[in-house]
Design a protein around this motif. Structure first.
Motif, PDB file in Angstrom:
ATOM      1  N   ASP A  94      23.986  31.725  88.424  1.00 13.52           N
ATOM      2  CA  ASP A  94      25.120  33.159  88.461  1.00 13.52           C
ATOM      3  C   ASP A  94      25.947  32.842  87.209  1.00 13.52           C
ATOM      4  N   GLY A  95      25.468  32.085  86.336  1.00 15.05           N
ATOM      5  CA  GLY A  95      26.312  32.096  85.084  1.00 15.05           C
ATOM      6  C   GLY A  95      27.212  30.823  85.280  1.00 15.05           C
ATOM      7  N   LYS A  96      27.413  30.198  86.374  1.00 13.68           N
ATOM      8  CA  LYS A  96      28.490  29.007  86.542  1.00 13.68           C
ATOM      9  C   LYS A  96      27.856  27.590  86.352  1.00 13.68           C
ATOM     10  N   LYS A 136      19.059  36.564  84.440  1.00  7.21           N
ATOM     11  CA  LYS A 136      19.171  35.009  84.662  1.00  7.21           C
ATOM     12  C   LYS A 136      19.688  35.065  85.901  1.00  7.21           C
ATOM     13  N   ILE A 137      19.327  34.235  86.832  1.00  4.17           N
ATOM     14  CA  ILE A 137      20.243  33.822  88.245  1.00  4.17           C
ATOM     15  C   ILE A 137      20.360  32.213  88.016  1.00  4.17           C
ATOM     16  N   LEU A 138      19.318  31.581  87.787  1.00  2.00           N
ATOM     17  CA  LEU A 138      19.209  30.180  87.682  1.00  2.00           C
ATOM     18  C   LEU A 138      18.761  29.844  86.347  1.00  2.00           C
ATOM     19  N   GLU A 139      19.337  28.786  85.695  1.00  2.00           N
ATOM     20  CA  GLU A 139      18.988  28.033  84.348  1.00  2.00           C
ATOM     21  C   GLU A 139      19.578  26.795  84.265  1.00  2.00           C
ATOM     22  N   THR A 140      18.317  25.880  83.664  1.00  2.00           N
ATOM     23  CA  THR A 140      18.840  24.491  83.375  1.00  2.00           C
ATOM     24  C   THR A 140      18.551  24.302  81.708  1.00  2.00           C
TER      25      THR A 140
END
Length: 227
Positions: A67-69, A2-6
């Motif tokens: 990136d997990g941030k 995953k690079i982008l998550e909401t």
């Protein structure tokens, strides 16, 4: 990966008596190097979602991870720097500076961060996008399709991990639209980037790896895999 998550992403406007729920609890994840099209009608919340994912506007509630941030836990100045380094934007309006030539418009983001200009990379970008012979031209000397190619090169010049494109062909005819999206797709593939494109055009959306549909601020589907 995953690079982008909401997570539970919400964006409300107005007061309680007249509350507009532009986004109402969006949970989605996008994999590294994936081309995702987010499709919805006008007013569905898709552009608001893109702005939230890119750090351009703060959510009412929920989280966005790149990136997990958790980007909205950053201080505004740190988020601005992180966004410039990690995310490239392509908009419907080309937003080129009229008094700057093609080369200068493309390299402008590097000037903001006081980064050295990798001339070979810029030339390669321009050749990939078919605008190398226009490097000294001003925006008003270019067609709409050429101007959007310049805007794409400008989005890619900082080598971002993610490219967010909001109706990138909205001002173009159907033939030029297909050409531009093909070039955008080829470019992000070449440079190993993730592409998220907002569109209302199902034909363009079919060029993506996955389609996510949104209506009335809610996900109607979390992704139709096309490959």
């Amino acid at each position: 990966m995953k690079i982008l998550e909401t997570k539970a992403l919400k964006k409300y406007y107005g007061k309680e008596s007249n509350l507009v729920k532009a986004l109402n609890g969006i949970d989605l994840s996008i994999e590294e190097r994936q081309f995702v099209a987010i499709v919805g009608s006008s007013g569905s919340g898709k552009t608001t979602l893109l702005h939230m994912m890119g750090g351009l506007d703060k959510p009412t509630d929920g989280q966005v991870f790149i990136d997990g941030k958790d980007i909205y836990k950053m201080k505004d100045e740190n988020l601005a720097i992180f966004r410039r380094r990690k995310v490239g934007f392509v908009f419907q309006s080309y937003n080129l500076i009229p008094v700057l030539n093609v080369w200068e418009n493309i390299t402008l983001p590097l000037e903001f961060d006081l980064k050295a200009i990798d001339k070979e990379f810029v030339e390669e970008l321009m050749k990939t996008l078919g605008i190398y012979d226009k490097k000294n031209a001003l925006p008003n000397q270019l067609s709409g399709g050429q101007q959007q190619r310049v805007a794409i090169a400008r989005a890619l010049v900082t080598r971002p991990s993610i490219v967010l494109a909001d109706e990138p062909t909205g001002n173009l005819d159907s033939k030029t639209s297909l050409e531009v999206i093909n070039l955008l797709k080829q470019s992000v593939r070449k440079y190993h980037q993730t592409l998220v494109m907002i569109t209302h055009d199902d034909k363009l959306a079919q060029m993506a790896d996955k389609i996510i549909r949104i209506e009335d601020g809610k996900l109607m589907s979390k992704g139709e895999d096309l490959c």
